[in-house]
Design an enzyme around this catalytic site. Structure first.
Site, PDB file in Angstrom:
ATOM      1  N   HIS A   1      55.237  66.230  55.127  1.00  0.00           N
ATOM      2  CA  HIS A   1      55.851  65.495  53.999  1.00  0.00           C
ATOM      3  C   HIS A   1      57.140  66.190  53.538  1.00  0.00           C
ATOM      4  O   HIS A   1      57.287  66.560  52.374  1.00  0.00           O
ATOM      5  CB  HIS A   1      54.845  65.367  52.832  1.00  0.00           C
ATOM      6  CG  HIS A   1      55.183  64.222  51.914  1.00  0.00           C
ATOM      7  ND1 HIS A   1      54.239  63.446  51.301  1.00  0.00           N
ATOM      8  CD2 HIS A   1      56.379  63.729  51.497  1.00  0.00           C
ATOM      9  CE1 HIS A   1      54.835  62.524  50.550  1.00  0.00           C
ATOM     10  NE2 HIS A   1      56.134  62.682  50.655  1.00  0.00           N
TER      11      HIS A   1
ATOM     12  N   ARG B   1      54.403  56.216  53.187  1.00  0.00           N
ATOM     13  CA  ARG B   1      53.130  56.726  52.674  1.00  0.00           C
ATOM     14  C   ARG B   1      52.068  56.548  53.760  1.00  0.00           C
ATOM     15  O   ARG B   1      52.028  55.520  54.430  1.00  0.00           O
ATOM     16  CB  ARG B   1      52.688  55.961  51.418  1.00  0.00           C
ATOM     17  CG  ARG B   1      53.465  56.307  50.157  1.00  0.00           C
ATOM     18  CD  ARG B   1      53.170  57.723  49.661  1.00  0.00           C
ATOM     19  NE  ARG B   1      53.915  58.074  48.460  1.00  0.00           N
ATOM     20  CZ  ARG B   1      55.110  58.677  48.449  1.00  0.00           C
ATOM     21  NH1 ARG B   1      55.695  59.020  49.577  1.00  0.00           N
ATOM     22  NH2 ARG B   1      55.698  58.962  47.309  1.00  0.00           N
TER      23      ARG B   1
END
Ligand code: NAP
Length: 306
Positions: free
Chosen positions: A269, A221
């Site tokens: 991502h 993250r």
């Protein structure tokens, strides 16, 4: 009794149909078009708008549509219900494929040759000698990554909250051993969850624990990394390069310095994306368990936040 799919950024018809097939007598509805919110007993969530879950009074359990739960738990009005996350061999395989590709990219110096091509420079160089690797986070994905690179011939260290015993991996635990885990690594891969403890954890002090010239890969993250400290570590050569798949703000804003930094590779991502067909069975099983008051598969420890 009905299931709500609360995943605003994704087309949900396929998930709806496959869940309907697995649970023929249960209504599967896509938020916000819910027939009767009071009848929703189970919700599948990803990037749900804050406050929505709290408007469903009949919920018995929650299911993340991904491996992480930080986005779900960020909703301060979330009721304290059992919450499960995805653990899926196909997701792990996708992550290993991505990491293998990135490892090859740096080992073969494709970063250097891409830059040289733009300057029409012909400067052959032998491969980088990458021999040591550290994985931060030894959970489902971290352990798989550590073993994968160990099998490829790397000397691998790993770091987690609790002490682990994984054959062939030098395991370290807790903040006091972080420097030991990082000290030797040519490559550092972050596979930690984002929690109150890991928020901004990879800061100037932690980058200084790494070997000068380390290559850093973040597939966990974005908010685990202090962006300014990462840029400073790259600019002074403490880090040689960084591959970033996750960001504090996604999509990465056009003005962010990461986009144009010569030592940063940005991917949007994509390292391991949940595939509907491989996770429907565990979601359906968790629905059945929730209706019988049983422990969920891959239930999250809410006190730890992962
Ligand atoms: P997991 O099984 O929950 O493993 C988490 C690991 O991190 C565990 O080993 C845990 O230690 C360790 N950890 C947690 N807090 C820590 C702390 N404060 N200090 C040291 N170690 C700590 O999670 P996972 O399934 O491997 O996934 C990891 C993360 O990857 C997810 O949370 C998600 O954010 C990210 N992810 C990203 C993508 C993508 O597409 N980029 C895809 C999937 C997942 P213990 O073992 O001691 O508990």
């Amino acid at each position: 009794m009905a299931i709500a799919l609360i995943i605003p950024d994704r087309k949900l018809e396929d998930l709806q149909q496959r869940l309907q097939h697995a649970l023929p007598t249960t209504r599967i509805e896509i938020w916000p078009a819910l027939t009767n919110p009071a009848e929703i007993t189970f919700a599948v969530l990803w990037k749900q708008p804050a406050g929505v879950v709290a408007t469903l009074p009949g919920l018995k359990a929650l299911q993340s549509f991904g491996a992480g739960v930080d986005g779900i738990l960020a909703d301060t009005s979330l009721p304290p219900l059992p919450l499960a996350r995805i653990v899926d061999p196909a997701l792990t395989a996708a992550m290993l494929q991505y990491l293998t590709g990135i490892e090859s990219y740096y080992r073969l110096r494709l970063d250097t040759f891409t830059a040289q091509q733009q300057q029409k420079q012909w400067q052959p160089k032998s491969s980088r000698k990458l021999q040591t690797l550290c994985v931060l986070g030894l959970g489902e994905l971290g352990t798989a990554a550590a073993l994968h690179f160990q099998q490829l011939g790397y000397q691998v260290s790993g770091w987690a909250r609790k002490q682990k015993d994984i054959a062939g991996i030098r395991c370290y635990a807790g903040n006091s051993q972080l420097a030991l885990a990082l000290a030797e690594a040519d490559l550092v891969i972050c596979l930690l969850p984002l929690t109150a403890q890991t928020d901004n954890m990879l800061d100037a002090q932690v980058f200084a624990m790494m070997k000068p010239g380390t290559i850093f890969i973040n597939v966990a993250r974005g908010a685990i990394v202090d962006d300014k400290a990462l840029l400073a570590a790259l600019d002074c050569g403490q880090l040689q390069a960084a591959c970033l798949d996750v960001f504090r703000e996604e999509p990465l804003p056009p003005t962010h310095a990461f986009w144009s930094h010569p030592a940063i590779l940005v991917t949007p991502h994509t390292s391991a994306v949940t595939r509907v067909e491989t996770v429907v069975a565990q979601i359906a099983e968790n629905y059945r368990r929730s209706q019988r008051g049983l422990q969920l598969l891959n239930q999250v420890d809410l006190t730890q936040g992962y």
